[in-house]
Design a protein around this motif. Sequence first.
Motif, PDB file in Angstrom:
ATOM      1  N   SER A  51       0.850  -1.197   0.000  1.00 40.14           N
ATOM      2  CA  SER A  51       0.000   0.000   0.000  1.00 40.14           C
ATOM      3  C   SER A  51       0.879   1.237   0.000  1.00 40.14           C
ATOM      4  N   GLU A  52       1.339   1.590  -1.177  1.00 41.98           N
ATOM      5  CA  GLU A  52       2.244   2.725  -1.307  1.00 41.98           C
ATOM      6  C   GLU A  52       2.227   3.228  -2.743  1.00 41.98           C
ATOM      7  N   ALA A  53       2.746   4.412  -2.930  1.00 45.99           N
ATOM      8  CA  ALA A  53       3.035   4.949  -4.256  1.00 45.99           C
ATOM      9  C   ALA A  53       4.543   5.088  -4.339  1.00 45.99           C
ATOM     10  N   ILE A  54       5.138   4.693  -5.455  1.00 46.57           N
ATOM     11  CA  ILE A  54       6.596   4.668  -5.536  1.00 46.57           C
ATOM     12  C   ILE A  54       7.096   5.576  -6.663  1.00 46.57           C
ATOM     13  N   SER A  55       8.281   6.135  -6.468  1.00 49.38           N
ATOM     14  CA  SER A  55       8.924   6.968  -7.480  1.00 49.38           C
ATOM     15  C   SER A  55      10.358   6.492  -7.674  1.00 49.38           C
ATOM     16  N   PHE A  56      10.738   6.275  -8.931  1.00 50.49           N
ATOM     17  CA  PHE A  56      12.103   5.854  -9.233  1.00 50.49           C
ATOM     18  C   PHE A  56      13.107   6.977  -9.008  1.00 50.49           C
ATOM     19  N   ILE A  79       0.938  -3.339  -6.231  1.00 51.36           N
ATOM     20  CA  ILE A  79       1.195  -2.007  -5.675  1.00 51.36           C
ATOM     21  C   ILE A  79      -0.124  -1.254  -5.763  1.00 51.36           C
ATOM     22  N   ASP A  80      -0.691  -0.949  -4.597  1.00 54.95           N
ATOM     23  CA  ASP A  80      -2.034  -0.353  -4.519  1.00 54.95           C
ATOM     24  C   ASP A  80      -1.931   0.971  -3.760  1.00 54.95           C
ATOM     25  N   ALA A  81      -2.184   2.068  -4.472  1.00 50.64           N
ATOM     26  CA  ALA A  81      -2.063   3.393  -3.855  1.00 50.64           C
ATOM     27  C   ALA A  81      -3.368   3.888  -3.262  1.00 50.64           C
ATOM     28  N   THR A  82      -4.402   3.050  -3.251  1.00 50.10           N
ATOM     29  CA  THR A  82      -5.711   3.482  -2.760  1.00 50.10           C
ATOM     30  C   THR A  82      -5.630   3.994  -1.330  1.00 50.10           C
ATOM     31  N   ASN A  83      -4.923   3.272  -0.490  1.00 49.40           N
ATOM     32  CA  ASN A  83      -4.808   3.642   0.924  1.00 49.40           C
ATOM     33  C   ASN A  83      -3.354   3.930   1.280  1.00 49.40           C
ATOM     34  N   GLY A  89      -6.019   9.946  -2.326  1.00 49.03           N
ATOM     35  CA  GLY A  89      -5.352   9.000  -3.200  1.00 49.03           C
ATOM     36  C   GLY A  89      -4.174   9.639  -3.904  1.00 49.03           C
ATOM     37  N   SER A  90      -3.282   8.808  -4.382  1.00 53.15           N
ATOM     38  CA  SER A  90      -2.065   9.307  -4.990  1.00 53.15           C
ATOM     39  C   SER A  90      -2.313   9.757  -6.427  1.00 53.15           C
ATOM     40  N   PRO A  91      -1.577  10.784  -6.878  1.00 57.70           N
ATOM     41  CA  PRO A  91      -1.669  11.144  -8.298  1.00 57.70           C
ATOM     42  C   PRO A  91      -1.089  10.059  -9.201  1.00 57.70           C
ATOM     43  N   THR A 111      -2.487  -0.524  -9.290  1.00 60.59           N
ATOM     44  CA  THR A 111      -3.879  -0.086  -9.164  1.00 60.59           C
ATOM     45  C   THR A 111      -4.010   1.019  -8.113  1.00 60.59           C
ATOM     46  N   GLY A 112      -5.136   1.748  -8.184  1.00 64.15           N
ATOM     47  CA  GLY A 112      -5.500   2.664  -7.114  1.00 64.15           C
ATOM     48  C   GLY A 112      -4.963   4.067  -7.200  1.00 64.15           C
ATOM     49  N   GLY A 113      -4.482   4.491  -8.378  1.00 62.70           N
ATOM     50  CA  GLY A 113      -3.986   5.856  -8.505  1.00 62.70           C
ATOM     51  C   GLY A 113      -4.839   6.697  -9.438  1.00 62.70           C
ATOM     52  N   THR A 114      -4.499   7.977  -9.534  1.00 64.20           N
ATOM     53  CA  THR A 114      -5.075   8.783 -10.609  1.00 64.20           C
ATOM     54  C   THR A 114      -4.493   8.295 -11.923  1.00 64.20           C
ATOM     55  N   ASP A 115      -3.162   8.268 -12.037  1.00 66.60           N
ATOM     56  CA  ASP A 115      -2.467   7.540 -13.095  1.00 66.60           C
ATOM     57  C   ASP A 115      -1.861   6.284 -12.483  1.00 66.60           C
ATOM     58  N   GLY A 116      -1.990   5.179 -13.198  1.00 64.53           N
ATOM     59  CA  GLY A 116      -1.320   3.977 -12.714  1.00 64.53           C
ATOM     60  C   GLY A 116       0.187   4.163 -12.752  1.00 64.53           C
TER      61      GLY A 116
END
Length: 326
Positions: A51-56, A79-83, A89-91, A111-116
């Motif tokens: 449950s995270e959003a990741i950036s390279f 990888i689910d950015a919903t929560n 929610g994450s962009p 799943t779970g973002g504005t943009d996947g």
Amino acid sequence: MKMNILFFVLVVSVSSFGKTIHVPADKPTIQSAIDMAVTGDLIIVSPGTYSEAISFGGKIITVQSINPNDPSITEQTIIDATNAGLGLGSPYVVAFASDGDNAVLAGFTITGGTDGIYGHRSRATIRDCVIHHNNFSGISDHYGIISHCVIRDNGIGLSACKGSVIQSIIENNETGINGFGSYYYDTNPISIIIDTKILNNETGIVDSYNTEFLRCVISKNRFTALEYSFGLLMRQCLISGNGYDSDVVGSVKFSGRIENSIISGNFWGETIMDRMMDIFKNEGAVCHSCDIHMGPLILFRDGDPRCGNCIKSNRPWLPKYLGPKS
């Protein structure tokens, strides 16, 4: 002297491979592993829901599941950015940086973002991923390679992308592809989509430019297959069964060239090809060596049929062209 040179070569060769970081064994989250990584490192992620959003962050690294070639592992490595603790929610779920060419993402469900996946115009590689249920788009602003991916149930499948799409499925999105390729007047296509199925979207392809489609299937899109696009080159493609729930005239509307393709059973009106903005050899809209039957009337806006060596008939549309049902 020879020994020193040999030692230097060995050190450079070994260090260029980088280290391997395991998630969650070495680091509890994917982002913490990325933060630790340096160029050339490999991050291997065990099955589970992260449950995270990741950036390279511009790093030239590979982030992958334990076996990207196994669809069951991809399904289990999420990888689910919903929560993800980012308010509404994450962009994005995954983001590359513009200087992140040669980075690799492989074997995840996103799943779970504005943009996947937000590509930031990088030329990174995305392969063997399933990208679904993202509010705006599955993948946006990506200029690299997309290979063996399933992009489904998003607002837009691919948005403002260019580069290469290979052996992928784009299905059940509101729009399959929007804004693919370059708007500028290039003399040749700079983007290519190969062996890809664009199926069961509300609209198939919209506002896309200067792109070659090779051995693609564009089928069963609810309103239109192709719309408001120019400079497309379509070879060995099947364009069939689109526009079945539309009262808009023209389920296939674009300028470009179609070669050795089947245009079949598209409902509600004409196939409209517009030669005004075509760039291929300045020929205007052209059909060559195509099999055109049941449904679409080829209509060129300037009245020039520009159809060479085509087969035209009223024989029934043959579902076998679609292959097995998805």
